[in-house]
Design a protein around this motif. Structure first.
Motif, short mmCIF file in Angstrom:
data_model
loop_
_atom_site.label_atom_id
_atom_site.label_comp_id
_atom_site.label_asym_id
_atom_site.label_seq_id
_atom_site.Cartn_x
_atom_site.Cartn_y
_atom_site.Cartn_z
N UNK A 286 38.50 -12.50 -24.48
CA UNK A 286 39.75 -12.75 -25.18
C UNK A 286 39.88 -11.94 -26.45
N UNK A 287 39.08 -12.28 -27.44
CA UNK A 287 39.24 -11.70 -28.77
C UNK A 287 38.81 -10.23 -28.81
N UNK A 288 37.64 -9.92 -28.27
CA UNK A 288 37.18 -8.52 -28.33
C UNK A 288 38.07 -7.57 -27.53
N UNK A 289 38.49 -7.89 -26.30
CA UNK A 289 39.42 -6.99 -25.61
C UNK A 289 40.77 -6.85 -26.33
N UNK A 290 41.26 -7.93 -26.92
CA UNK A 290 42.52 -7.84 -27.66
C UNK A 290 42.36 -6.95 -28.89
N UNK A 291 41.26 -7.10 -29.60
CA UNK A 291 41.02 -6.25 -30.77
C UNK A 291 40.86 -4.79 -30.36
N UNK A 292 40.18 -4.52 -29.25
CA UNK A 292 40.03 -3.15 -28.77
C UNK A 292 41.39 -2.57 -28.36
N UNK A 293 42.24 -3.37 -27.73
CA UNK A 293 43.57 -2.91 -27.34
C UNK A 293 44.40 -2.55 -28.57
N UNK A 294 44.31 -3.36 -29.62
CA UNK A 294 45.02 -3.04 -30.86
C UNK A 294 44.48 -1.74 -31.45
N UNK A 295 43.16 -1.59 -31.46
CA UNK A 295 42.55 -0.36 -31.97
C UNK A 295 43.03 0.85 -31.16
N UNK A 296 43.02 0.74 -29.84
CA UNK A 296 43.45 1.84 -28.99
C UNK A 296 44.93 2.15 -29.15
N UNK A 297 45.71 1.17 -29.50
CA UNK A 297 47.14 1.41 -29.65
C UNK A 297 47.44 2.32 -30.84
N UNK A 298 46.50 2.43 -31.75
CA UNK A 298 46.69 3.30 -32.91
C UNK A 298 46.11 4.70 -32.69
N UNK A 299 45.78 5.04 -31.45
CA UNK A 299 45.25 6.37 -31.16
C UNK A 299 46.27 7.16 -30.36
N UNK A 300 46.21 8.45 -30.50
CA UNK A 300 47.09 9.33 -29.74
C UNK A 300 46.20 10.23 -28.90
N UNK A 301 46.00 9.85 -27.65
CA UNK A 301 45.08 10.58 -26.78
C UNK A 301 45.63 11.95 -26.37
N UNK A 302 46.95 12.13 -26.42
CA UNK A 302 47.52 13.43 -26.09
C UNK A 302 47.11 14.46 -27.13
#
Length: 168
Positions: A29-45
């Motif tokens: 729950x908490x760790x995957x949600x925190x990782x998703x928020x972290x990933x949302x601030x990245x620009x992989x392109x």
């Protein structure tokens, strides 16, 4: 010392019962949600990591985002009052009339919630088809002659709210 030991043991037992839940909540729950928020601030392109709002700016400027927010708000504006008032009224009615009929009514009210999501969608799809539905006269009276008349973008929030209420 004996009184202290007696107080510690129930606390350890309680923590022992809570520990599996806390571990699973963190892991799934908490760790995957925190990782998703972290990933949302990245620009992989661009290959950049770190604090970047371009993904959020892209979503906010997408033409599909605000209509989707409107659909969710319409759904909630319909579903929440119906769920609160409808559930309260059904509970009060069942509480008022105790006997054989109330037991049967409780079962009837429980059954839609016992149906799985996928089966509920198929059941409602069948019930909302004017050609096949047992409620065809009512659907025809509403001006819905075909499936295309029923499942329009304007009707979907109302249909989903009705399905959510009946299965909830």
């Amino acid at each position: 010392a004996r009184g202290t030991r007696a107080r510690v043991r129930p606390n350890l037992t309680a923590y022992g019962f809570c520990a599996p839940y806390v571990v699973l909540l963190l892991a799934f729950g908490i760790l995957p949600a925190a990782y998703a928020v972290y990933e949302s601030f990245t620009d992989l392109r661009e290959g950049r990591r770190g604090f970047d709002l371009s993904n959020y700016l892209s979503v906010l400027s997408d033409f599909r985002f605000w209509p989707a927010v409107g659909n969710v708000m319409t759904f909630l504006a319909i579903w929440i009052p119906i769920m609160l008032v409808g559930s309260l009224l059904l509970a009060l009615l069942l509480h008022e009339h105790v006997g054989r009929v109330s037991g049967a009514l409780r079962l009837i009210y429980f059954l839609p919630g016992a149906v799985t999501g996928s089966a509920a969608v198929l059941l409602w799809y069948f019930m909302l088809q004017p050609d096949l539905s047992p409620f065809a006269p009512l659907l025809h009276a509403m001006g819905w002659q075909s499936t295309n008349d029923v499942f329009t973008n304007a009707h979907l929030p109302f249909i989903f709210a009705t399905i959510a209420f009946m299965t909830g």
